[in-house]
Motif scaffolding. Sequence first.
Motif, PDB file in Angstrom:
ATOM      1  N   LEU A  29       0.838  -1.204   0.000  1.00  0.00           N
ATOM      2  CA  LEU A  29       0.000   0.000   0.000  1.00  0.00           C
ATOM      3  C   LEU A  29       0.871   1.252   0.000  1.00  0.00           C
ATOM      4  N   LYS A  30       1.914   1.266   0.813  1.00  0.00           N
ATOM      5  CA  LYS A  30       2.818   2.427   0.849  1.00  0.00           C
ATOM      6  C   LYS A  30       3.554   2.585  -0.473  1.00  0.00           C
ATOM      7  N   GLU A  31       3.959   1.463  -1.085  1.00  0.00           N
ATOM      8  CA  GLU A  31       4.639   1.537  -2.376  1.00  0.00           C
ATOM      9  C   GLU A  31       3.724   2.100  -3.452  1.00  0.00           C
ATOM     10  N   ALA A  32       2.440   1.683  -3.425  1.00  0.00           N
ATOM     11  CA  ALA A  32       1.494   2.201  -4.414  1.00  0.00           C
ATOM     12  C   ALA A  32       1.294   3.696  -4.246  1.00  0.00           C
ATOM     13  N   ALA A  33       1.226   4.138  -2.985  1.00  0.00           N
ATOM     14  CA  ALA A  33       1.063   5.574  -2.742  1.00  0.00           C
ATOM     15  C   ALA A  33       2.321   6.336  -3.175  1.00  0.00           C
ATOM     16  N   ALA A  34       3.493   5.775  -2.904  1.00  0.00           N
ATOM     17  CA  ALA A  34       4.738   6.451  -3.281  1.00  0.00           C
ATOM     18  C   ALA A  34       4.916   6.504  -4.794  1.00  0.00           C
ATOM     19  N   ASP A  35       4.429   5.494  -5.515  1.00  0.00           N
ATOM     20  CA  ASP A  35       4.565   5.464  -6.973  1.00  0.00           C
ATOM     21  C   ASP A  35       3.554   6.358  -7.668  1.00  0.00           C
ATOM     22  N   GLN A  36       2.633   6.930  -6.892  1.00  0.00           N
ATOM     23  CA  GLN A  36       1.639   7.859  -7.446  1.00  0.00           C
ATOM     24  C   GLN A  36       0.798   7.202  -8.543  1.00  0.00           C
ATOM     25  N   THR A  37       0.518   5.903  -8.362  1.00  0.00           N
ATOM     26  CA  THR A  37      -0.382   5.251  -9.306  1.00  0.00           C
ATOM     27  C   THR A  37      -1.807   5.768  -9.085  1.00  0.00           C
ATOM     28  N   LYS A  38      -2.700   5.401 -10.009  1.00  0.00           N
ATOM     29  CA  LYS A  38      -4.074   5.880  -9.885  1.00  0.00           C
ATOM     30  C   LYS A  38      -4.704   5.412  -8.580  1.00  0.00           C
ATOM     31  N   THR A  39      -4.526   4.140  -8.270  1.00  0.00           N
ATOM     32  CA  THR A  39      -5.063   3.631  -7.010  1.00  0.00           C
ATOM     33  C   THR A  39      -4.267   4.158  -5.836  1.00  0.00           C
ATOM     34  N   GLY A  40      -2.954   4.362  -6.027  1.00  0.00           N
ATOM     35  CA  GLY A  40      -2.123   4.891  -4.952  1.00  0.00           C
ATOM     36  C   GLY A  40      -2.558   6.279  -4.524  1.00  0.00           C
ATOM     37  N   LEU A  41      -2.969   7.113  -5.481  1.00  0.00           N
ATOM     38  CA  LEU A  41      -3.456   8.447  -5.135  1.00  0.00           C
ATOM     39  C   LEU A  41      -4.751   8.375  -4.327  1.00  0.00           C
ATOM     40  N   LEU A  42      -5.559   7.332  -4.592  1.00  0.00           N
ATOM     41  CA  LEU A  42      -6.815   7.193  -3.850  1.00  0.00           C
ATOM     42  C   LEU A  42      -6.576   6.777  -2.406  1.00  0.00           C
ATOM     43  N   ILE A  43      -5.508   5.988  -2.158  1.00  0.00           N
ATOM     44  CA  ILE A  43      -5.281   5.515  -0.789  1.00  0.00           C
ATOM     45  C   ILE A  43      -4.388   6.462   0.010  1.00  0.00           C
ATOM     46  N   GLN A  44      -3.747   7.419  -0.664  1.00  0.00           N
ATOM     47  CA  GLN A  44      -2.822   8.294   0.044  1.00  0.00           C
ATOM     48  C   GLN A  44      -3.492   9.058   1.186  1.00  0.00           C
ATOM     49  N   PRO A  45      -4.690   9.591   1.006  1.00  0.00           N
ATOM     50  CA  PRO A  45      -5.335  10.281   2.142  1.00  0.00           C
ATOM     51  C   PRO A  45      -5.549   9.364   3.340  1.00  0.00           C
ATOM     52  N   TYR A  46      -5.865   8.097   3.108  1.00  0.00           N
ATOM     53  CA  TYR A  46      -6.041   7.169   4.230  1.00  0.00           C
ATOM     54  C   TYR A  46      -4.738   7.017   5.004  1.00  0.00           C
ATOM     55  N   LEU A  47      -3.617   6.858   4.277  1.00  0.00           N
ATOM     56  CA  LEU A  47      -2.333   6.655   4.931  1.00  0.00           C
ATOM     57  C   LEU A  47      -1.888   7.892   5.688  1.00  0.00           C
ATOM     58  N   GLU A  48      -2.121   9.086   5.102  1.00  0.00           N
ATOM     59  CA  GLU A  48      -1.693  10.319   5.754  1.00  0.00           C
ATOM     60  C   GLU A  48      -2.473  10.575   7.033  1.00  0.00           C
ATOM     61  N   SER A  49      -3.747  10.178   7.062  1.00  0.00           N
ATOM     62  CA  SER A  49      -4.577  10.380   8.262  1.00  0.00           C
ATOM     63  C   SER A  49      -4.555   9.164   9.186  1.00  0.00           C
ATOM     64  N   GLU A  50      -3.731   8.144   8.843  1.00  0.00           N
ATOM     65  CA  GLU A  50      -3.590   6.925   9.647  1.00  0.00           C
ATOM     66  C   GLU A  50      -4.933   6.214   9.841  1.00  0.00           C
ATOM     67  N   GLN A  51      -5.751   6.237   8.802  1.00  0.00           N
ATOM     68  CA  GLN A  51      -7.016   5.516   8.827  1.00  0.00           C
ATOM     69  C   GLN A  51      -6.881   4.216   8.026  1.00  0.00           C
ATOM     70  N   GLN A  52      -7.777   3.288   8.297  1.00  0.00           N
ATOM     71  CA  GLN A  52      -7.750   2.010   7.585  1.00  0.00           C
ATOM     72  C   GLN A  52      -8.239   2.201   6.155  1.00  0.00           C
ATOM     73  N   VAL A  53      -7.458   1.706   5.199  1.00  0.00           N
ATOM     74  CA  VAL A  53      -7.816   1.829   3.787  1.00  0.00           C
ATOM     75  C   VAL A  53      -9.022   0.935   3.512  1.00  0.00           C
ATOM     76  N   SER A  54      -9.945   1.423   2.695  1.00  0.00           N
ATOM     77  CA  SER A  54     -11.153   0.655   2.399  1.00  0.00           C
ATOM     78  C   SER A  54     -10.794  -0.677   1.737  1.00  0.00           C
ATOM     79  N   ASP A  55     -11.612  -1.672   2.025  1.00  0.00           N
ATOM     80  CA  ASP A  55     -11.292  -3.027   1.588  1.00  0.00           C
ATOM     81  C   ASP A  55     -11.180  -3.151   0.076  1.00  0.00           C
ATOM     82  N   HIS A  56     -12.052  -2.475  -0.676  1.00  0.00           N
ATOM     83  CA  HIS A  56     -12.020  -2.658  -2.129  1.00  0.00           C
ATOM     84  C   HIS A  56     -10.764  -2.053  -2.738  1.00  0.00           C
ATOM     85  N   LEU A  57     -10.222  -0.995  -2.122  1.00  0.00           N
ATOM     86  CA  LEU A  57      -8.967  -0.437  -2.625  1.00  0.00           C
ATOM     87  C   LEU A  57      -7.784  -1.348  -2.282  1.00  0.00           C
ATOM     88  N   VAL A  58      -7.794  -1.881  -1.063  1.00  0.00           N
ATOM     89  CA  VAL A  58      -6.736  -2.818  -0.673  1.00  0.00           C
ATOM     90  C   VAL A  58      -6.746  -4.020  -1.609  1.00  0.00           C
TER      91      VAL A  58
END
Length: 485
Positions: free
Chosen positions: A303-332
Amino acid sequence: MDATAKPLRIPPQMAVYAEEHRIFDILQNMVQNLLMDRPEEPIQYMIHHLRRNNDEVPRVVVLGPPASGKHTMAKLLSARLNATHLTPESFLSSDVSALVEEALSYKGKDQEIPDALWVRLIQERLSEVDCVKRGWVMEGFPRSREQGLLLQMSGTSPDHIVVLDAPDIVLLERNMGKRIDPGTGEIYHTTFDWPEDPEVQRNLVEPPGISEEETGKRLLEYQRNIPGILRAFPKIYKKINADQPCMDVFSQVLTFVLSKPRSLAPYTPRILLHGPPGSGRSLQAALLAQKYDIVNVSCGRILKEAAADQTKTGLLIQPYLESEQQVSDHLVLRILGDRLSRLDCATLGWVLHGFPRDAEQAALLADAGYTPNRIFFLDIPDDVAIERLSLRTTDPVSGERYHSLYRPAPRVEVHERLQQRPGDAEQKVQARLDTYHAGADDLEEFYQDVIHVNADQDPHTVCEFIESCVIRPRPQRPPEEPASA
């Protein structure tokens, strides 16, 4: 599937289906039988073989010296496995077989029945419907290496051979106390198995051939022949100490009979490690991945690698990681599915940790076609988990990780600059433990074949136990015992 198209995607359902239905083993058994029987119509033969669907039925031989309890073990096994109990005497009980008549003619002349005739009798009996459909437990045969080799040459070979063993002095004592009911053929013992019914007691007689001298001769003959028999079946026998309580012996016998030989089928490990924080999932995954060259799939890391690579899905999960919230299951699942479907995971296998955390996530993973074939729960007490995590710190200069109890900083200046991760605070560790316990029971019920591991010990000891469960075939489930009336 076009091998020239990139990236190559192998549907995960292919491997799961093949393993679940044992496709490779079915084909292997079918080809082996085909080569042994050499039928004139091989296609019809294979169709008939598949329709019989009896590759999994028990085929067991129970051997042992006189008074070792082989008759009792064979009876208990056949009842537990719902298999046909066979003895050399039962092969001669049919009154309509020409082979039986020929064998009885030898007995009538006090002559030994030839080994080749014994094998033909066994083949005839094993071809009957009950043995084909339910399997068989054969007691006391083969009695020599020659008989064992003839069995193999005829295409008849057991899957398991139980060899009961006990000191001669114990066997002599047992045999001299043996009694038999001539009406039913049931065997009893004056010390270990005396019937409660007085009428049965009155009917019991001393069987012939149980004197110390005669028993000694039979023991000598058995000890002379058993090494040759075992050399004929070198990989499928197990010696079990019969000088212990009957049910203890039976427990060991049943465990061995239910074990499967290692399959030659291509095996792709799909390992799931689940456990509370601090249980060592990451370390065990790294050890397994390094030793067996499988892919270490850490859900948090990808998940962190996807966010760091700025992929389309990575951009969607980045707010979850920055706020330390659990990423939604369908994105994971989208990111995890992309990783598990790559060629290295499909061909080498994988060890997954960090997902799923509960039964709902496990169901989503299964619906996507990713089913682990080994599931390990790493168990540690909560206080150990808190101790492991809340006392660990990191050196911001070198990146080295230390622990106040198990790996303290080597120098004072290093100790003074150590920092604790916010997530390792005791309150946060306890909250993560509560989340783990909330989903653990439902997840175990979902997977059913969970293997629990004591993770509160040396990591390499834990890894050795996990390895032993990964490389060994999973034992067969024993059939349900019939309900008592």
